[in-house]
Each structure stands twice: as structure tokens, then as C-alpha cells.
Design an enzyme around this catalytic site. Structure first.
Site, PDB file in Angstrom:
ATOM      1  N   CYS A 261       0.882  -1.177   0.000  1.00 11.81           N
ATOM      2  CA  CYS A 261       0.000   0.000   0.000  1.00 11.81           C
ATOM      3  C   CYS A 261       0.910   1.215   0.000  1.00 11.81           C
ATOM      4  O   CYS A 261       1.102   1.870   1.024  1.00 11.81           O
ATOM      5  CB  CYS A 261      -0.917  -0.015   1.215  1.00 11.81           C
ATOM      6  SG  CYS A 261      -1.973  -1.496   1.338  1.00 11.81           S
ATOM      7  N   ALA A 262       1.483   1.525  -1.152  1.00 14.33           N
ATOM      8  CA  ALA A 262       2.714   2.305  -1.203  1.00 14.33           C
ATOM      9  C   ALA A 262       2.550   3.819  -1.205  1.00 14.33           C
ATOM     10  O   ALA A 262       3.425   4.524  -0.701  1.00 14.33           O
ATOM     11  CB  ALA A 262       3.518   1.897  -2.437  1.00 14.33           C
ATOM     12  N   GLY A 266       6.847   7.523   0.417  1.00  7.76           N
ATOM     13  CA  GLY A 266       7.992   7.759   1.285  1.00  7.76           C
ATOM     14  C   GLY A 266       8.716   6.492   1.680  1.00  7.76           C
ATOM     15  O   GLY A 266       9.954   6.420   1.633  1.00  7.76           O
ATOM     16  N   CYS A 381      -0.428   3.672  11.257  1.00  5.29           N
ATOM     17  CA  CYS A 381      -0.200   4.922  11.987  1.00  5.29           C
ATOM     18  C   CYS A 381      -1.363   5.142  12.952  1.00  5.29           C
ATOM     19  O   CYS A 381      -1.862   6.252  13.110  1.00  5.29           O
ATOM     20  CB  CYS A 381      -0.029   6.101  11.032  1.00  5.29           C
ATOM     21  SG  CYS A 381      -1.383   6.354   9.866  1.00  5.29           S
TER      22      CYS A 381
END
EC number: 2.1.1.176
Length: 432
Positions: A261-262, A266, A381
Site C-alpha cells: 500500500c505504497a 515515502g 499509523c
């Protein structure tokens, strides 16, 4: 996050009224479900006023729930639905009065005059009275909103208090502060030592972390275009917690690696910088994939890109197993609230289980793409246990061929710890 602007802007200056109009429109867009980054990108405000706009909008969003409580104390009744833009205006004005550097009379005057631009002249007297009442009764009003929970939706504050009873005050305080600017030096183009010297030559101080000399933190944000070598790809903006991913996965040049899931890219670029040379990257959104392509080009990184759903391998996988997979899973994002304050408004309690289900789907699908002996790094996150620790426990219980490998950087990192965002990492290894 933009630092507090240190200038005496007035409505008579070029961009003053336009800036405030843009701020109201951004808040309205966020209220309707749009991400703040996208709403800000759609504005035409530029130059020095751009930094002021970001400071004003992001600060107001960071304190939005608190400002709602303050507005409720100041108003006799709620705004009508057709007058919600007056509520956004009031929030912006209160934020500037609480944190800005301009004289209070100028702030009140400018925001009261903005009422006319909304074609609601009838509200000028009301707005003037409300703002002046705040100034008169400020001390008593501030005392009534001095509660860290007010910065968070009730459902989220309750969950975080339960999960982190001792850490909760520090988490709330970190979420209510602007995030610092973390950079990752592109070691393929410049050494961290040389880049530190370039920053110092511009009068910019920084500090780092003990596990990577390429991670540098500036206490306050500056326009990235003014950073040394920005256009040449010498540096990228990336929180230190996000930089842990490539270090944990530790790519080798001969390995076949997938960033599942690029976007926005970053971590993909960081994997390249650390030696990955057989690198595939996926994202469901073709638009986000284009931004990933641009980020890789600027930093001189190379990857094979596909617009595809990582949870549906039949649509993109050629059957050759991967040596390592990075799954930066979709999540609620509640670990990066300080950096994306609109999450407080966009996320609802029901979003948690939807995120958990999506994460489980991706874990199950990608595990089948990993070779025996290969490793999968799961990260979010978020700081909610359901998305992290409990998610991995459940996965390990379902898969006898999976074990969790210890690493100094894995586990739960909370917002504000070492000036970093909230991230979770679990390194899984497949039995041979």
C-alpha cells in the site's frame, strides 16, 4: 505544519480577505468529508499568505472540538444549518484571538468585516458582540475549556484512556501540539553529515535519533522548497516513526520486495535508498500512484508500479513469491492526529471495525504471496490496540506457519515520544 506567522497582516493587505475566505471554504470542505490536505491544495492562496492560511486552518482544526465548546458558551443558540459558515468564521476568529500575534482589535475588525462577504450582514453585530465578550471574559471562559479530552471526539478519548490510562495525558498533549518537521536525508545523493552542515549554514538547527543518522528533526516547519537540495531530491519529508519501516525490513539488493500500500511513496523510496533493487509497489488509486511516481522520480528511486488492490492478488500477482513484504495497512490514522488534525472530525467509532476488517483481509491475502522463510512487516499509523496488537495476535492464532520476530524498533510507538508520530510495527516471519 506551519509555524505561527510573525507579521501584521490586515484586511487591507493583498490577500487578506482572500485568505480568510479560503480558510472558511477549507473548513467547510473538511466538514463535508474532504481531507484538509486536498482542501488546502485546491486554494489559490500562495506566497507568505500560504503559511498564514495553513497555520490558521490547521490550528483551528486541531482545536475544533474545543472551539465548538467555547462557541457554545458564547452563543445563546446553535447556528442554523444555512449559517454554518458563520460558525467556521467564528472558530477561525477565536483561534486567531487565542494564538495570533496581531492586536485583538484588528483581529475582531477583520473577521467581523468578513461577515459581509458571506452576504449575512445581519450577523455583523452578533459576531462583534461575541468576539468582544470573549476578550472581556477570556480568563473565565478559558478555565471552562481546560480539559485535554475536549481536543478529541468522546469515543476516541474514551478508547485511548482505556488503552493507555497512564500515558493518556501525554498523548492528548502531543496531539494538541503542532508536529515538528522530520526529514529523511536521501543517502543515495548526499551524506547526512553534509546535509546537517547545509542546514546549519541556513541557520536551521536540528536533532536526530540514535538508530538512523539520516533522520533529522527541525523544531518548526518551513516551506520545503527552501530546504537545501529539495528539487534535487536530497531530502524528503517523512516522520521518524515512518522511517522505521525500511530499517526494520532491512532490504537486500537481491531480494524481491513488495510495498503493498505504497502511496504517497515515502517508504518505497526509503527501501530503495537502503538497497532494495527488485521493488514492486501497489496502490489502489491511480491518482495516488501518480504522486508516488513523482516522489520516486525526484529522489532517484526505481520501482515497478501497479494500480491494484493488494488484497486481490489474482488481479496483479504473477505467482513468484516475495522475500519481503511491507504492509502499511489502511487504518484510522489516530496516531498522526497532530499532523492531520482533520482526523478528529472525519473519523467515527464505527470506522475502527471497518479498518480492522480491511487490515485482516490484506494480511490474509499477502501472506500467501510470501515465500517460506520470508518476512512481512505490518504497520499502521494508529495507536488503537484493535488495529495493532490485537490484530496481530489474532493473525498468529490463525496461522501456525507465522511467528513474530523481535526487533528493537517494533511495537507500539505513541504520539510525542521522541518527537515522533504514533506508529505500530510487527515483523512476521513465515516458517520454512
Amino acid at each position: 505544519m506551519s509555524k505561527k506567522p510573525n507579521h501584521q497582516e490586515s484586511s487591507g493587505m493583498p490577500g487578506g480577505t482572500v485568505l480568510r475566505q479560503a480558510a472558511i471554504k477549507v473548513l467547510q470542505a473538511v466538514d463535508e468529508g474532504e481531507k484538509v490536505d486536498q482542501a488546502l491544495a485546491a486554494t489559490t492562496v500562495s506566497g507568505p499568505e500560504r503559511a498564514t492560511l495553513q497555520w490558521l486552518v490547521l490550528g483551528t482544526l486541531r482545536e475544533y472540538l474545543l472551539l465548538q465548546k467555547l462557541s457554545g458558551l458564547l452563543l445563546r443558540k446553535s447556528w442554523r444549518e444555512e449559517d454554518q459558515n458563520l460558525g467556521f468564521l467564528l472558530h477561525l476568529a477565536l483561534f486567531e484571538l487565542r494564538h495570533g500575534q496581531r492586536p485583538a482589535f484588528a483581529v475582531v475588525n477583520d473577521w467581523v468585516e468578513m461577515v459581509e462577504t458571506l452576504q449575512k450582514t445581519w450577523a455583523k453585530g452578533l459576531m462583534n458582540a461575541v468576539l468582544r465578550r470573549f476578550l472581556r471574559e477570556r480568563e473565565a471562559l478559558e478555565a471552562q475549556i481546560a480539559d485535554p479530552d475536549l481536543g478529541h471526539p468522546a469515543w476516541l478519548a474514551a478508547r485511548l484512556r482505556e488503552a493507555y490510562p497512564e500515558e493518556w495525558p501525554a498523548i492528548a498533549a502531543a496531539n494538541n501540539r503542532p508536529a515538528p518537521l522530520w526529514l529523511r536525508v536521501n543517502t543515495q545523493r548526499v551524506s547526512p553529515e553534509n546535509y546537517r552542515e547545509l542546514l546549519l549554514a541556513q541557520g536551521l538547527s536540528c536533532h536526530g535519533v540514535d538508530w538512523s543518522d539520516a533522520a533529522l528533526c527541525l523544531p518548526e516547519s518551513i516551506p520545503v522548497a527552501t530546504l537545501p537540495g529539495w528539487d534535487a531530491g536530497w531530502v524528503a519529508v517523512q516522520d521518524a516513526a515512518a522511517q522505521m519501516a525500511a530499517h526494520i525490513l532491512a532490504p537486500q539488493s537481491e531480494e524481491r520486495i513488495l510495498d503493498a500500500c505504497a502511496a504517497p511513496g515515502g517508504k518505497t523510496a526509503h527501501l530503495w535508498a537502503l538497497g532494495a533493487r527488485r521493488l514492486d509497489a501497489l496502490d489502489r488509486s491511480a491518482e495516488r500512484l501518480q504522486k508516488l511516481r513523482e516522489a520516486l522520480f525526484r529522489q532517484g528511486a526505481i520501482a515497478h508500479l501497479q494500480a491494484a488492490d493488494a488484497g486481490d492478488p489474482e488481479s496483479w500477482w504473477n505467482g513468484e513469491p516475495y522475500d519481503a513484504i511491507l504492509l502499511d495497512a489502511p487504518c484510522t490514522g489516530v496516531g498522526v492526529i497532530r499532523r492531520h488534525p482533520d482526523i478528529r472530525l472525519r473519523r467515527q467509532a464505527e470506522d475502527v471495525q471497518q479498518a480492522v476488517a480491511q487490515q485482516q483481509r490484506l494480511l490474509e491475502a499477502l501472506w500467501g504471496c510470501l515465500r517460506p522463510g520470508g518476512r512481512l512487516l505490518y504497520t499502521t499509523c494508529s495507536i488503537l490496540p484493535e488495529e495493532n496488537l490485537l490484530q496481530i495476535r489474532a493473525f498468529l492464532a490463525r496461522h501456525e506457519d507465522a511467528r513474530q520476530q523481535a526487533h528493537p524498533l517494533t511495537g507500539q510507538h505513541l504520539p510525542g515520544q521522541n518527537d515522533m508520530d504514533g506508529f505500530y510495527y510487527a515483523l512476521l516471519v513465515k516458517a520454512e
